[in-house]
Every structure is written in structure tokens, then in C-alpha cells.
Write a protein that holds these residues in place. Structure first.
Motif, PDB file in Angstrom:
ATOM      1  N   SER A   1       0.855  -1.179   0.000  1.00  0.00           N
ATOM      2  CA  SER A   1       0.000   0.000   0.000  1.00  0.00           C
ATOM      3  C   SER A   1       0.894   1.232   0.000  1.00  0.00           C
ATOM      4  CB  SER A   1      -0.899   0.005   1.235  1.00  0.00           C
ATOM      5  OG  SER A   1      -0.110   0.110   2.409  1.00  0.00           O
ATOM      6  N   PHE A   2       0.348   2.331  -0.460  1.00  0.00           N
ATOM      7  CA  PHE A   2       1.130   3.557  -0.563  1.00  0.00           C
ATOM      8  C   PHE A   2       0.700   4.547   0.515  1.00  0.00           C
ATOM      9  CE2 PHE A   2       1.313   1.884  -4.910  1.00  0.00           C
ATOM     10  CZ  PHE A   2       2.689   1.830  -5.050  1.00  0.00           C
ATOM     11  N   PRO A   3       1.648   5.323   1.033  1.00  0.00           N
ATOM     12  CA  PRO A   3       1.317   6.284   2.093  1.00  0.00           C
ATOM     13  C   PRO A   3       0.661   7.548   1.540  1.00  0.00           C
ATOM     14  CG  PRO A   3       3.663   6.384   1.601  1.00  0.00           C
ATOM     15  CD  PRO A   3       3.094   5.283   0.755  1.00  0.00           C
ATOM     16  N   ASN A   4      -0.053   8.226   2.404  1.00  0.00           N
ATOM     17  CA  ASN A   4      -0.667   9.516   2.100  1.00  0.00           C
ATOM     18  C   ASN A   4      -0.206  10.530   3.149  1.00  0.00           C
ATOM     19  OD1 ASN A   4      -3.141   9.121  -0.020  1.00  0.00           O
ATOM     20  ND2 ASN A   4      -2.844   7.275   1.200  1.00  0.00           N
ATOM     21  N   ILE A   5      -0.541  11.782   2.910  1.00  0.00           N
ATOM     22  CA  ILE A   5      -0.411  12.823   3.928  1.00  0.00           C
ATOM     23  C   ILE A   5      -1.821  13.181   4.372  1.00  0.00           C
ATOM     24  CG2 ILE A   5       0.108  15.273   4.292  1.00  0.00           C
ATOM     25  CD1 ILE A   5       2.612  14.927   2.629  1.00  0.00           C
ATOM     26  N   ILE A   6      -2.029  13.277   5.673  1.00  0.00           N
ATOM     27  CA  ILE A   6      -3.326  13.687   6.202  1.00  0.00           C
ATOM     28  C   ILE A   6      -3.177  14.984   6.979  1.00  0.00           C
ATOM     29  CG2 ILE A   6      -3.041  12.167   8.224  1.00  0.00           C
ATOM     30  CD1 ILE A   6      -6.068  12.051   8.455  1.00  0.00           C
TER      31      ILE A   6
ATOM     32  N   PRO B   1      -5.232  21.481  13.921  1.00  0.00           N
ATOM     33  CA  PRO B   1      -4.968  20.237  13.180  1.00  0.00           C
ATOM     34  C   PRO B   1      -3.475  19.954  13.030  1.00  0.00           C
ATOM     35  CG  PRO B   1      -6.626  21.562  12.056  1.00  0.00           C
ATOM     36  CD  PRO B   1      -6.049  22.422  13.142  1.00  0.00           C
ATOM     37  N   MET B   2      -3.163  18.677  12.890  1.00  0.00           N
ATOM     38  CA  MET B   2      -1.775  18.269  12.672  1.00  0.00           C
ATOM     39  C   MET B   2      -1.627  17.738  11.251  1.00  0.00           C
ATOM     40  SD  MET B   2      -1.652  14.690  14.868  1.00  0.00           S
ATOM     41  CE  MET B   2       0.060  14.362  14.491  1.00  0.00           C
ATOM     42  N   ILE B   3      -0.393  17.687  10.773  1.00  0.00           N
ATOM     43  CA  ILE B   3      -0.085  17.140   9.457  1.00  0.00           C
ATOM     44  C   ILE B   3       0.863  15.970   9.662  1.00  0.00           C
ATOM     45  CG2 ILE B   3       1.821  18.788   9.119  1.00  0.00           C
ATOM     46  CD1 ILE B   3       1.107  18.790   6.129  1.00  0.00           C
ATOM     47  N   LYS B   4       0.551  14.825   9.041  1.00  0.00           N
ATOM     48  CA  LYS B   4       1.361  13.636   9.288  1.00  0.00           C
ATOM     49  C   LYS B   4       1.214  12.633   8.151  1.00  0.00           C
ATOM     50  CE  LYS B   4      -2.256  11.225  11.928  1.00  0.00           C
ATOM     51  NZ  LYS B   4      -2.585  10.462  13.152  1.00  0.00           N
ATOM     52  N   LYS B   5       2.071  11.627   8.187  1.00  0.00           N
ATOM     53  CA  LYS B   5       2.010  10.523   7.221  1.00  0.00           C
ATOM     54  C   LYS B   5       0.914   9.560   7.635  1.00  0.00           C
ATOM     55  CE  LYS B   5       5.413   7.613   7.450  1.00  0.00           C
ATOM     56  NZ  LYS B   5       6.792   7.134   7.351  1.00  0.00           N
ATOM     57  N   HIS B   6       0.215   8.992   6.648  1.00  0.00           N
ATOM     58  CA  HIS B   6      -0.838   8.018   6.948  1.00  0.00           C
ATOM     59  C   HIS B   6      -0.760   6.872   5.942  1.00  0.00           C
ATOM     60  CE1 HIS B   6      -4.792   6.495   8.200  1.00  0.00           C
ATOM     61  NE2 HIS B   6      -4.947   6.207   6.925  1.00  0.00           N
ATOM     62  N   ARG B   7      -0.894   5.647   6.460  1.00  0.00           N
ATOM     63  CA  ARG B   7      -0.943   4.474   5.583  1.00  0.00           C
ATOM     64  C   ARG B   7      -2.110   3.598   6.042  1.00  0.00           C
ATOM     65  NH1 ARG B   7       3.268   2.002   2.448  1.00  0.00           N
ATOM     66  NH2 ARG B   7       4.931   3.026   3.608  1.00  0.00           N
ATOM     67  N   GLY B   8      -2.838   3.027   5.114  1.00  0.00           N
ATOM     68  CA  GLY B   8      -3.934   2.127   5.470  1.00  0.00           C
ATOM     69  C   GLY B   8      -5.293   2.755   5.240  1.00  0.00           C
ATOM     70  N   ALA B   9      -6.317   2.181   5.893  1.00  0.00           N
ATOM     71  CA  ALA B   9      -7.701   2.637   5.722  1.00  0.00           C
ATOM     72  C   ALA B   9      -7.842   4.087   6.191  1.00  0.00           C
ATOM     73  CB  ALA B   9      -8.649   1.737   6.502  1.00  0.00           C
TER      74      ALA B   9
ATOM     75  N   TYR C   1      -4.845  -1.963  -9.874  1.00  0.00           N
ATOM     76  CA  TYR C   1      -5.995  -1.214  -9.362  1.00  0.00           C
ATOM     77  C   TYR C   1      -7.059  -2.113  -8.740  1.00  0.00           C
ATOM     78  CZ  TYR C   1      -4.004   2.778 -11.788  1.00  0.00           C
ATOM     79  OH  TYR C   1      -3.157   3.778 -12.183  1.00  0.00           O
ATOM     80  N   SER C   2      -6.760  -3.385  -8.557  1.00  0.00           N
ATOM     81  CA  SER C   2      -7.766  -4.273  -7.960  1.00  0.00           C
ATOM     82  C   SER C   2      -8.043  -3.905  -6.508  1.00  0.00           C
ATOM     83  CB  SER C   2      -7.322  -5.741  -8.058  1.00  0.00           C
ATOM     84  OG  SER C   2      -6.171  -5.963  -7.266  1.00  0.00           O
ATOM     85  N   ASP C   3      -7.062  -3.305  -5.819  1.00  0.00           N
ATOM     86  CA  ASP C   3      -7.289  -2.883  -4.431  1.00  0.00           C
ATOM     87  C   ASP C   3      -6.814  -1.453  -4.194  1.00  0.00           C
ATOM     88  OD1 ASP C   3      -4.616  -3.320  -4.698  1.00  0.00           O
ATOM     89  OD2 ASP C   3      -4.427  -4.762  -3.055  1.00  0.00           O
ATOM     90  N   ARG C   4      -6.808  -0.640  -5.262  1.00  0.00           N
ATOM     91  CA  ARG C   4      -6.450   0.778  -5.146  1.00  0.00           C
ATOM     92  C   ARG C   4      -7.456   1.610  -5.923  1.00  0.00           C
ATOM     93  NH1 ARG C   4      -1.360  -1.663  -6.337  1.00  0.00           N
ATOM     94  NH2 ARG C   4       0.063  -1.542  -4.573  1.00  0.00           N
TER      95      ARG C   4
END
Length: 621
Positions: free
Chosen positions: A109-114, A122-130, A313-316
Motif C-alpha cells: 500500500s502507498f502512504p498519504n499525507i493527512i 490540526p496536525m499534518i502527518k504521514k498516513h498508511r492504510g484505511a 488497481y484491484s485494491d487501489r
């Protein structure tokens, strides 16, 4: 022909026997060998027509001809539409990993920024997963490194916090990040809620691609500060503008006409393939990632590309545009399938000119260079594996080496670790950790720990892959230790009837010097390799990697134990309720002593949950 001969029949005649049971429905078919292992999964608009093609000798590639010759039975599943068949096909391929399909082997899975939205600051951080936490998500980024680099620069520009809510609430003075100008210290009121909200809005706009407005605003503020002779503030704004420029420079590619797309380029050579994926979001390059799908070498490039896109793209969630280096056999069908998954239109294009074509050309160059490096590394790895087989007198060159190590501190938080290496280097998705459970073990009993780890490993192998057909069994075991460890492991292997697997103990020499390792095999005298032997360096790397993984696993377990509280064992109390209880009462001990009415007063704790918590602590007492 006897019934027995019919049961063992394979090939064209066997496939032809299914034709009378099929109609023209769309669906998915599976081809299985005599031992019911899935050879191939395919989809068809018309199942009868597709299977009919397999039933006649003709213009089949060598790969398909081999597959047909091994086919002993088939399975079918009809679907309402061909799009459904395509989606089902790709899911089955990823699940079953058939030998004759093009297979995408990397499934990370690929990380995002939230930017969070559940706090006044609010805070800014790395997020991976659901994506369960409330906030604005930006991504995907190609790697954790790409996210970390972007976050590092964004902190310099927008000065947003990255501390946890509990750390935020507990602070009475600014942390180091404020001192080095990475945070505006909202925790101690150094910035108003309104000004901080503007910074959050600017960060979200930057991550959405609206960089020009932000740069203009910062430049205007810097000019105003200079005119007002607020030179310190002007210098701080100058540093923020510089950091913003560095983000864009580090991204390298910042397309003007492509706002949101994945650039996917394929290169094949010598029976191997590399696919490069560049992530373009908000007119910015958010990194690239290379993949090496398993191919046989005689597939059409369109077949490889279609298999990759479908599985990728089967799970993205697909972006609004997918830009390819090679066309697909069924581009309209794939676009329909991706649109159905995304809930909106997805454009699939193979550009011939313009900026999009330039982006594809750059991705193709990366794919070509990455594959060349990988092939060179594979050749060197193959040479080392041959040298290893020769040094240890193995019956054949090992395809899967398993290396074991333990880690503990005086027997506490003990873990066992297994790493895997083979022709393509370290196979990190096959690494395993073992929490040592043995209550009867003496603290620090390395023999006992290794016995437990190997016992659990071989019991699982015998259960999951008893006929050794799934490629999960090792060709060589490397054990950290000498003659005693080798004997202990040999007992386990004899108990489970797997004495045919070669096993070597790697022990440091008398002065425990790197380079003077001794190697122990059952029934043989210890021996050593020359200090400058590449095989020795290879074994040292294997052992060091096992040690690194074991130490990291042990530290993670120890850290978890240090942070554990009695609340972790209360049924129904997850991370959010645990935070709420600790924030309300101050400590787990105070929670355990609280009366029922106080527990009910905590945000997020219902009357029933309060009763559960109260009963947990008071019934135990």
C-alpha cells in the motif's frame, strides 16, 4: 478408454469435453493440472468461444501450448457482464497466483499525507492504510521517503504541528521543533487559532496544487515586513519561500497540463519486465515506484500491460487519468471496470505527442534503467548462490535461504526472527517474527528458543504446504550458532521428517571477529572460508540482516510492553477510548479506582461500557 484413463487425461481432448456444458455467457475460467493446482485464470466475453480456442491445436504460443498440455480439469464462473468478469479475474489472479498468468508480485500500500480535522489545531502527518481518521487526505505518494521529504519541507513552510494530541495537551513550553522553526507552537498559544487555521488552509491548497497563490502571498508578506523594518519576520518568510521552492525542485517533474494521473511505462528484456509508475497529483510529481511482474517472455506487451493495470488497481482507487506506454487489448473494458470501481470516469490513454508523451518517455527510460540494474544484480546474486552451493556441498543451487536469529535482554521480551533470501536478494515480504511463548524456558536459553521457532515453522509448513509445491520450503537453513544449535535444530527436523533440508550453523571464531566465522554441519568438522571470499561476505550480509530484523522486532516488542497499560486488556476499549479515559483520569491506576458514575462521565464511554470497565477492575480484585 477406461474411467481411470479418462480421469488422468490432459490437453486438448480434455478441454474439448467441457464445450457441451458451456454457453455464450461472459465469465471467468480456471485451468487446473492433475493435482488440482491452478495453472491459469482467464476471463471471456463468451466462455464457449474462448474454451473452444483452447480445444484445437493451432497458433498457440509455447507458453499457452505447455499450459494446455498440463490442463487436466477446468472450473467456470459466469458473470452478468464482461466488466464483472475482468474484475473477478484480476482478484483471482492475485489470490491464487497461477503459474501461467502475468503476476504483479509487489502488493504494497502507498502512504498519504493527512491534515487532521478532529482538533482545534490540526496536525499534518504521514498516513498508511484505511482512511478512518477525520481529515483531508493527499496522495498516494510512491514511498515513505517521498512523504517524509515533503513533510519535512512543509513543516518549514507552514509550521504545522506533528505531535500527538496527548503530547499537545501536556506541553507547558514549546518543543524543539519550535526552536528550529518547524512549528508555530500552538500548544502554548504562540499563534492564534485563526492564524493557525490559515496555515492549515494554505498547506491543503499547496497539496492541491495551488502553489502560485501561496508563493505570491508569502512574497507579499515578506515585502511588507521589510518595509516595516521587521527584518526577523522577513527572514523567516524568506526561509519559508525557499523551503516551498525546494519541495517543487525535489519533485523534478511538475507537469502543467496533467493535474491527476498515474504514468505507467513498461520495458521488457531477456524474459523479464519492469513497470514504472509515476504518481502525478495536483500537477506535482509525488514519486515513482518500480515493479517487476512475473512473465514468461512470450506474452504480447499489451497482454502484460493489461494484466498489470488490472491487478494494480484491484485494491487501489484509480486516478482520473491513467497514461500508458503501451495499449491494452481491451481499453474500453478496462476503462469501464476502473470507472465502476472509482465511481467516476477514468481516462486511459497512450499519448503520441505533447507533454503526456514526454512524461511516458521519462517513465520508460526509468523502467529500462531499473531493469538493467536488476538484471545485473540478479546475475551477481546467481553467482553468489552458486558459490554458496559449492562451499557447503549442496545438492543444488538454493532458491530460498532461510536465516534464523533470536533477540532478548536476559530472556525478557524474547523474539525469534526469520529472514528469506534468494535469486532476487532479500524477500522482505516473506520475513517472519516469532514471539517466544515457552513458559518452561530458562531466561536466555537460546537453544530452547531456536527449538521453539523451528518447531512452529515446520509445523506450519507441513500444514500449509505438505507436498512442497508452493515454493514456501527452504533449500537451505542458516542458523546463528555453533554445534549445539545445529544439534538442537537437527532434532526438530528429525521429529518432523524433514531431514533432507541442508542446514548450516554460522558461529563467530574464537575471538568473535568478523571474517573468522566457523561453519558447522551435522556430522562434519567445522570449517572456515577465506577472509576475502565473496561467499563469506554474502553469508555475513545474510546473518547481519537476520540480526537487524531480530533486534528491530525485539525493540518494537519491548517498546510496546513499556507503553502497555491494564486498559489494553479491557474488552471494547480501543485506542480512542483509552485516550479519552487517560485524558479524563490522568492514569490507568486512577481509571481502575474510579466509581461507575465517574466512568459514565467520560466522553465516548456509554453506560454499558462504563459497567464493563468497572466490572473488569473490580471483579479482578
Amino acid at each position: 478408454m477406461s474411467d481411470q484413463e479418462t480421469d488422468t487425461q490432459t490437453g486438448y481432448a480434455r478441454i474439448q469435453g467441457y464445450l457441451k456444458t458451456l454457453d455464450g455467457s461472459p465469465g471467468v475460467y480456471r485451468m487446473l493440472d492433475a493435482e488440482s493446482r491452478v495453472l491459469y485464470v482467464g476471463k471471456a466475453r463468451n466462455l464457449k468461444a474462448r474454451v473452444s480456442n483452447y480445444s484445437r491445436p493451432g497458433n498457440h504460443s509455447p507458453r499457452i501450448a505447455r499450459m494446455i498440455s498440463e490442463t487436466a480439469s477446468m472450473m467456470f464462473l459466469t458473470t452478468r457482464t464482461e466488466t464483472e468478469a475482468l474484475l473477478l479475474e484480476q482478484n483471482l489472479i492475485k489470490q491464487l497466483k497461477p503459474r501461467y498468468n502475468v503476476l504483479l508480485r509487489d502488493d504494497k500500500s502507498f502512504p498519504n499525507i493527512i491534515v487532521t480535522r478532529d482538533h482545534a489545531y490540526p496536525m499534518i502527518k504521514k498516513h498508511r492504510g484505511a482512511k478512518k481518521q477525520k481529515g483531508d487526505y493527499f496522495g498516494p505518494f510512491a514511498s515513505a521517503g517521498a512523504v517524509n521529504r515533503t513533510l519535512n519541507q512543509l513543516q518549514k513552510v507552514f509550521l504545522l504541528r506533528n505531535c500527538t494530541d496527548s503530547q499537545f495537551e501536556a506541553r507547558s513550553r514549546p518543543c524543539l521543533l519550535y526552536q528550529i522553526k518547524r512549528c508555530s507552537a500552538p500548544c502554548v498559544g504562540y499563534i492564534s487559532e485563526a492564524d493557525y487555521a490559515r496555515s492549515v488552509k494554505d498547506a491543503a491548497e499547496f497539496l492541491s496544487g495551488k502553489t502560485a497563490r501561496i508563493q505570491e502571498a508569502l512574497a507579499s508578506q515578506m515585502a511588507e515586513a521589510s518595509e516595516a523594518m521587521e527584518f526577523e519576520r522577513a527572514a523567516a518568510l524568506r526561509d519559508r519561500i525557499r523551503a516551498l521552492t525546494q519541495v517543487q525542485t525535489a519533485q523534478g517533474i511538475n507537469p502543467r497540463t496533467v493535474a491527476e494521473a498515474d504514468i505507467i511505462a513498461l520495458h521488457t528484456e531477456g524474459g523479464q519486465a519492469c513497470v514504472q509508475v509515476f504518481f502525478i497529483r495536483a500537477n506535482q510529481n509525488w514519486g515513482n515506484h518500480d515493479y517487476y511482474p512475473r512473465i514468461s517472455g512470450d506474452e504480447d506487451l499489451s497482454e502484460v500491460m493489461e494484466a498489470f493495470v488490472g491487478q494494480f488497481y484491484s485494491d487501489r482507487d484509480p486516478p482520473r487519468a491513467v497514461i500508458l506506454s503501451h495499449g491494452l487489448d481491451n481499453p474500453d473494458l478496462m476503462a469501464e471496470a476502473l470507472a465502476e470501481k472509482a465511481g467516476r470516469k477514468v481516462d486511459i490513454t497512450v499519448p503520441q505527442r505533447g507533454e503526456k508523451a514526454e512524461l511516458v518517455s521519462g517513465a520508460k527510460r526509468n523502467a529500462r534503467e531499473s531493469l538493467a540494474r536488476r538484471m545485473s544484480e540478479s546475475a551477481a546474486q546467481a553467482k553468489l548462490l552458486r558459490g554458496l552451493a559449492e562451499a557447503f556441498d549442496l545438492p543444488e543451487v538454493p532458491n530460498r535461504i532461510e536465516v534464523y536469529d533470536n533477540s532478548h535482554i536476559q530472556g525478557t521480551d524474547a523474539v525469534g526472527a526469520m529472514i528469506v533470501a534468494g535469486p532476487e536478494g532479500f524477500a522482505k515480504n516473506h520475513y517472519r517474527k516469532f514471539n517466544i511463548r515457552g513458559d518452561d524456558l530458562t531466561p536466555g536459553d537460546d537453544f530452547g528458543m531456536m527449538k521453539e521457532v523451528l518447531t512452529r515453522r515446520f509445523k506450519r509448513l507441513l500444514k500449509e504446504d505438505p507436498d512442497r509445491s508452493a515454493g514456501l520450503w527452504p533449500d537451505l537453513l542458516l542458523i546463528d550458532g555453533g554445534a549445539g544449535q545445529v544439534s538442537a535444530v537437527a532434532e526438530i527436523m528429525a521429529e518432523y521428517g524433514v531431514e533432507d533440508i541442508p542446514m548450516v550453523g554460522v558461529a563467530k571464531g574464537v575471538d568473535r571477529d568478523h571474517g573468522k566465522e566457523e561453519f558447522h554441519r551435522l556430522g562434519s568438522r567445522p570449517f572456515a572460508l577465506q577472509r576475502n571470499d565473496p561467499v563469506l561476505y554474502f553469508i555475513q550480509r545474510l546473518r547481519d540482516e537476520a540480526h537487524r530484523f531480530a533486534i528491530g522486532t525485539h525493540r518494537a516488542k519491548r517498546a510496546k510492553a513499556v507503553g502497555a497499560t491494564p486498559l489494553d486488556d479491557v474488552p471494547g476499549v480501543g485506542a480512542a477510548r483509552k485516550r479519552a479515559l487517560l485524558a479524563h483520569f490522568g492514569s490507568a491506576k486512577a481509571v481502575s479506582r474510579a466509581n461507575l458514575s465517574d466512568l459514565k462521565a467520560v466522553d465516548g464511554v456509554s453506560a454499558a461500557m462504563a459497567q464493563t470497565i468497572y466490572d473488569f477492575f473490580h471483579e479482578k480484585g
